[in-house]
Design a protein around this motif. Structure first.
Motif, PDB file in Angstrom:
ATOM      1  N   TYR A 142       0.864  -1.230  -0.042  1.00 28.96           N
ATOM      2  CA  TYR A 142      -0.240  -0.032   0.085  1.00 28.96           C
ATOM      3  C   TYR A 142       0.863   1.195  -0.045  1.00 28.96           C
ATOM      4  O   TYR A 142       2.256   1.256   0.136  1.00 28.96           O
ATOM      5  N   PHE A 143       0.452   2.272  -0.217  1.00 30.63           N
ATOM      6  CA  PHE A 143       0.854   3.388  -0.203  1.00 30.63           C
ATOM      7  C   PHE A 143      -0.185   4.527   0.289  1.00 30.63           C
ATOM      8  O   PHE A 143      -1.189   4.391   0.064  1.00 30.63           O
ATOM      9  N   VAL A 144       0.451   5.804   0.864  1.00 33.77           N
ATOM     10  CA  VAL A 144      -0.531   6.847   1.274  1.00 33.77           C
ATOM     11  C   VAL A 144      -0.387   7.738   0.076  1.00 33.77           C
ATOM     12  O   VAL A 144       0.506   8.224  -0.238  1.00 33.77           O
ATOM     13  N   GLU A 145      -1.772   8.004  -0.416  1.00 31.06           N
ATOM     14  CA  GLU A 145      -1.445   8.871  -1.710  1.00 31.06           C
ATOM     15  C   GLU A 145      -1.971  10.335  -1.453  1.00 31.06           C
ATOM     16  O   GLU A 145      -2.530  10.951  -0.266  1.00 31.06           O
ATOM     17  N   PRO A 155       1.658   8.429  -4.835  1.00 28.21           N
ATOM     18  CA  PRO A 155       2.336   8.257  -3.266  1.00 28.21           C
ATOM     19  C   PRO A 155       2.945   9.610  -2.818  1.00 28.21           C
ATOM     20  O   PRO A 155       3.527  10.218  -3.631  1.00 28.21           O
ATOM     21  N   ASP A 156       2.403   9.717  -1.660  1.00 27.18           N
ATOM     22  CA  ASP A 156       2.974  11.030  -1.157  1.00 27.18           C
ATOM     23  C   ASP A 156       4.581  11.170  -0.700  1.00 27.18           C
ATOM     24  O   ASP A 156       4.959  10.421  -0.057  1.00 27.18           O
ATOM     25  N   HIS A 160       6.737   8.534   1.037  1.00 26.05           N
ATOM     26  CA  HIS A 160       7.460   7.391   0.175  1.00 26.05           C
ATOM     27  C   HIS A 160       8.567   8.387  -0.626  1.00 26.05           C
ATOM     28  O   HIS A 160       8.394   9.399  -1.202  1.00 26.05           O
ATOM     29  N   GLN A 161       9.629   7.866  -0.754  1.00 29.47           N
ATOM     30  CA  GLN A 161      10.866   8.531  -1.385  1.00 29.47           C
ATOM     31  C   GLN A 161      10.463   8.923  -2.876  1.00 29.47           C
ATOM     32  O   GLN A 161      10.158   8.107  -3.699  1.00 29.47           O
ATOM     33  N   GLY A 162      10.658  10.054  -3.125  1.00 28.59           N
ATOM     34  CA  GLY A 162      10.493  10.561  -4.428  1.00 28.59           C
ATOM     35  C   GLY A 162       9.029  10.485  -5.018  1.00 28.59           C
ATOM     36  O   GLY A 162       8.694  10.708  -6.281  1.00 28.59           O
ATOM     37  N   GLY A 163       8.018  10.125  -3.967  1.00 27.01           N
ATOM     38  CA  GLY A 163       6.732   9.885  -4.561  1.00 27.01           C
ATOM     39  C   GLY A 163       6.539   8.621  -5.181  1.00 27.01           C
ATOM     40  O   GLY A 163       5.740   8.491  -6.150  1.00 27.01           O
ATOM     41  N   LYS A 164       7.527   7.557  -5.529  1.00 30.18           N
ATOM     42  CA  LYS A 164       7.654   6.660  -6.375  1.00 30.18           C
ATOM     43  C   LYS A 164       7.791   5.029  -5.791  1.00 30.18           C
ATOM     44  O   LYS A 164       8.137   4.244  -6.282  1.00 30.18           O
ATOM     45  N   THR A 165       7.419   5.268  -4.410  1.00 29.13           N
ATOM     46  CA  THR A 165       7.857   4.034  -3.423  1.00 29.13           C
ATOM     47  C   THR A 165       6.475   3.645  -3.014  1.00 29.13           C
ATOM     48  O   THR A 165       5.354   4.313  -2.934  1.00 29.13           O
TER      49      THR A 165
END
Length: 211
Positions: A142-145, A155-156, A160-165
């Motif tokens: 999952y990710f936090v959007e 991804p936030d 999340h690093q760079g918005g890509k993980t």
């Protein structure tokens, strides 16, 4: 905590339950949410509906995961309340060196899970599922959007690093479980440093025996 005479704590002055009760009540909220998340993961993997975009498959999983994250963050507050009870009402406990050491010990975890919970609670960020799968396997996460600068949802980058993980459940649940142990160990270390060596306290018989 159970080895201390309850009179060593100031919980009644703070209108709190005994410290061992605070700790047990906090864990009793966490374990069912761990179990609910694991059951939801098992259900998703068993039904394998994630390859059908038009079929909802992750509502229960995301709800369970969000509840777990909230209860883990609340556990940090509960543990701080336990340490607060080691001091008389009105004493500035946050300046105590042992309390500060406890805060330093748990800071990496508090910062990371705090960002997630606060972004969900205050910025309308939501959890979003991600899955990689093949014929015989699947890996859930999952990710936090959030809304990116270009207006896209993703991804936030604050989490999340760079918005890509994203987070893998396989890693994430182990991560949280391990940190529960670290938090407990740090809590006990701080309590012993503040109060001194505990006595054995048998709650059922209300008998104290010095070590």
């Amino acid at each position: 905590l159970a080895r201390y005479d309850p009179s060593r704590f100031s919980h009644t002055s703070y209108s709190l339950r005994p410290t061992i009760g605070i700790y047990r009540t906090s864990l009793m909220k966490i374990w069912p949410r761990f179990e609910a998340t694991l059951r939801s993961i098992q259900k998703v993997l068993r039904e394998k509906r994630f390859h059908q975009p038009s079929v909802p498959w992750d509502e229960d999983l995301l709800e369970s995961c969000e509840g777990l994250l909230y209860s883990l963050f609340e556990h940090l507050d509960d543990c701080e309340s336990i340490l607060k009870c080691c001091f008389p009402l009105g004493q500035e406990y946050k300046r105590n060196p042992h309390f500060r050491e406890y805060q330093r010990d748990i800071k990496p975890y508090r910062d990371s899970i705090g960002r997630i919970v606060n972004r969900i609670k205050h910025n309308q960020c939501r959890l979003r599922s991600i899955v990689f799968y093949g014929n015989e396997w699947a890996s859930l996460g999952y990710f936090v959007e959030t809304v990116h600068a270009d207006g896209a949802i993703g991804p936030d980058p604050r989490i999340h690093q760079g918005g890509k993980t994203a987070f893998s459940y396989s890693r994430d649940l182990r991560h949280h479980f391990a940190w529960l142990y670290v938090i407990s160990r740090s809590l006990v270390k701080a309590a012993k440093a503040i109060l001194g060596a505990p006595q054995k306290w048998l709650w059922n018989q209300q008998v104290r025996m010095t070590e």
